[in-house]
Design an enzyme around this catalytic site. Structure first.
Site, PDB file in Angstrom:
ATOM      1  CB  SER A 244      46.532  52.015  62.276  1.00  0.00           C
ATOM      2  OG  SER A 244      47.239  50.798  62.294  1.00  0.00           O
TER       3      SER A 244
ATOM      4  CG  ASP B 224      46.919  47.675  55.043  1.00  0.00           C
ATOM      5  OD1 ASP B 224      46.407  47.618  53.913  1.00  0.00           O
ATOM      6  OD2 ASP B 224      47.057  46.690  55.777  1.00  0.00           O
TER       7      ASP B 224
ATOM      8  CD  GLU C 205      53.887  45.794  52.463  1.00  0.00           C
ATOM      9  OE1 GLU C 205      53.324  46.744  51.880  1.00  0.00           O
ATOM     10  OE2 GLU C 205      53.564  45.409  53.601  1.00  0.00           O
TER      11      GLU C 205
ATOM     12  NE  ARG D  20      52.996  45.292  63.784  1.00  0.00           N
ATOM     13  CZ  ARG D  20      52.375  45.703  62.677  1.00  0.00           C
ATOM     14  NH1 ARG D  20      51.111  46.068  62.690  1.00  0.00           N
ATOM     15  NH2 ARG D  20      53.038  45.749  61.538  1.00  0.00           N
TER      16      ARG D  20
ATOM     17  CE  LYS E 183      42.858  46.526  52.005  1.00  0.00           C
ATOM     18  NZ  LYS E 183      43.227  46.866  53.395  1.00  0.00           N
TER      19      LYS E 183
ATOM     20  CB  THR F   5      37.045  46.512  55.444  1.00  0.00           C
ATOM     21  OG1 THR F   5      37.705  47.676  54.958  1.00  0.00           O
ATOM     22  CG2 THR F   5      35.829  46.927  56.253  1.00  0.00           C
TER      23      THR F   5
END
Lengths: 355, 355
Positions: A299, A234, A63, A119, A238, A208
């Site tokens: 997140s 994420d 990405e 971060r 998933k 995880t």
């Protein structure tokens, strides 16, 4: 840091990043980085935002995550390859570039594997500062892989979390996490099940790595007042949480167009209400409104956080030796004479031959 | 080239790139690179294609150009800032990365300012090989900036062009271009106007840099049988040719969704017929079908060409010393123990202190 030559770009290697982080101190680095991330969330509307540009394959994803505030431009390259660990490689590696919008010239090239871990944890702590109960002291940490210690450190440094309840399907991961976190004054409990880990937890962090559409948390495991910090889900396909948990939670996200594709909320309808974290940080909308509410930070990691991290690193590099300079940009004597630069190099190398 | 350590990524600096190009020889580099670009055009359908990801500002643009063939992944970072030359900087600078799709690990980081100049010229020559009249020997070269000599070299090496007619609004640029091309056996004429430059030209290459919606060529300047290689118009609002020329030409493009935004054809309706270059290369569709036809290659530069260039450079690097290895990727002893790597570094630096 100001390069005398236009063509040289500061480069922070993995070793330099470690040295910079250790010189500042992990806790202070996390606190200052969280401050930078929060400052940039306050400027949310200044940013040119786009969902990440993903190239999927059967083994994983590569990405690019670009963003700009009109003065600085940043992008991160990051991969996600769960099977990499079988051959001794990292699941996630990353590097990134900060550039000057006015000239398009890169200002910094940096490793971002370590920086992304920092971060991500700092962003989780920023969100939890606004969403967890103020009296939260106990965190369940489910998934004790590469991200886990950074989450523990960030929540300790920024929220005063001092009790951790660890669980991983791999007991060795839990053991290593405990060992790595020794000496910090944390009360750490290794748990045999995820159910045991969440007992008495004010905050539940799920991190995880290699499960597709797993259910790390089922609905009955989440009691009132808990803040869930869902880090692991994420990418498309998933997720970590049972859908019913999402339906009971107030959900906070970074950038909705990206989170709806990648986050836990990919399990929900496209119009399911979510709140953008920056609005909470700006006090435009409430975060937690009662002690019994379940808050969920879904997140996935957004480009502005990487922008903030690179911006912070560049500021901290000033006056240090934790970088080298790379000859990354062509810098001919005369800007339009790129070809002539080749000729002059040839004349230097082999004066007798034409190029 | 095979790194013993997983974390090290070969880096080709500007100086290394010059040395690699000069060791191979500019002509041979262009010929081999053109071959690689053409090979990859033949595999067009294998590529994951997307229009470039652009971040525009008032001063210019920063773009990311990713693509993948399922085995290798590449992206280029490139800026375009016409005003940069005022402060001694390049209008265009670039660097890029080639990565392994199976692991997501970068295989090569390279300067691409010089490499882009070479691949743009090589791509133009690939197109002209299929579109110009076989007896073409004379090329008008309008715009004598950083790209001009590369175009001249590529057309000389790949098509046998031996007569050049140069024009630039800046006579100093034309003079420098002539000087740089001395000793190659080219018959070069400096012209006072663009009209004069195109007289008797079989191929017209336009490579002007800093004009918005200019008309470098007007309709009456283009006679039958000419091949136009339009290199300079390459972003929204930046074109070089009068619309009437486009209406008289058969137009060939790289990737239509990108060219319709960036190329000369942004002046035409969205459904104006264009032919994809790869189909001509594959003999799926004719290129030039008569000696009186006007063919136009509306070049904007596509990600697969950068992919080809990085792939070619990686192959040629083998066994050379024209790179260094960068510690770009975190490589902990145990892949999931990123945090432990920090602790071990701390123990090495300051054994007495906690991290």
């Amino acid at each position: 840091m100001a390069s005398p030559s236009l063509n040289l770009v500061p480069f922070v290697s993995v070793e330099h990043m470690m040295d910079l982080v250790l010189e500042i101190g992990i806790d202070q680095f996390l606190v200052e980085l969280a401050g930078t991330i929060e400052d940039d969330f306050r400027r949310w509307e200044d940013f040119d935002k786009t969902a990440r540009v993903a190239s999927h394959s059967t083994e994983g994803v590569i990405e690019l995550m670009p963003t700009s505030d009109g003065r600085l431009y940043a992008f991160k390259y990051v991969n996600g390859h769960p099977k990499n660990t079988r051959t001794g490689k990292q699941t996630v590696t990353a590097f990134g570039v900060l550039a000057d919008v006015e000239t398009g010239y890169p200002l910094l090239l940096s490793e971002m594997t370590i920086l992304t871990a920092l971060r991500t944890a700092a962003t989780s702590a920023v969100a939890a500062r606004h969403l967890a109960r103020p009296d939260a002291r106990t965190m369940a940490l489910i998934g004790n892989g590469a991200q886990s210690e950074f989450q523990a450190r960030a929540f300790h440094a920024l929220l005063g979390i001092d009790r951790l309840r660890l669980y991983d399907i791999d007991a060795a991961a839990t053991k290593r996490c405990m060992t790595n976190l020794e000496g910090l004054g944390l009360d750490i409990q290794a748990c045999a099940t995820a159910e045991e880990a969440v007992e008495g937890a004010d905050i539940i962090t799920t991190a995880t790595a290699d499960k597709q559409c797993a259910t790390i948390l089922s609905d009955n495991m989440v009691g009132p007042g808990v803040h869930i910090n869902a880090v692991g889900g994420d990418c498309p396909g998933k997720t970590e949480l049972h859908r019913d948990i999402l339906l009971r939670s107030d959900i906070f996200v970074e950038y909705p167009p990206q989170t709806r594709i990648e986050g836990e909320i990919q399990q929900l309808d496209d119009d399911h209400p979510v709140t953008e974290l920056w609005r909470v940080i700006m006090d435009q909308t409430p975060g937690r409104s009662s002690d019994s509410q379940i808050t969920l930070f879904d997140s996935v990691g957004f480009a502005t956080e990487d922008f903030s991290a690179l911006r912070y690193v560049r500021e901290k590099l000033l006056g240090t030796r934790h970088f080298i300079e790379l000859d990354l940009l062509a810098d001919p004597d005369e800007p339009r004479d790129l070809y002539g630069m080749l000729l002059r190099r040839q004349a230097k190398l082999k004066p007798s031959q034409p190029a």
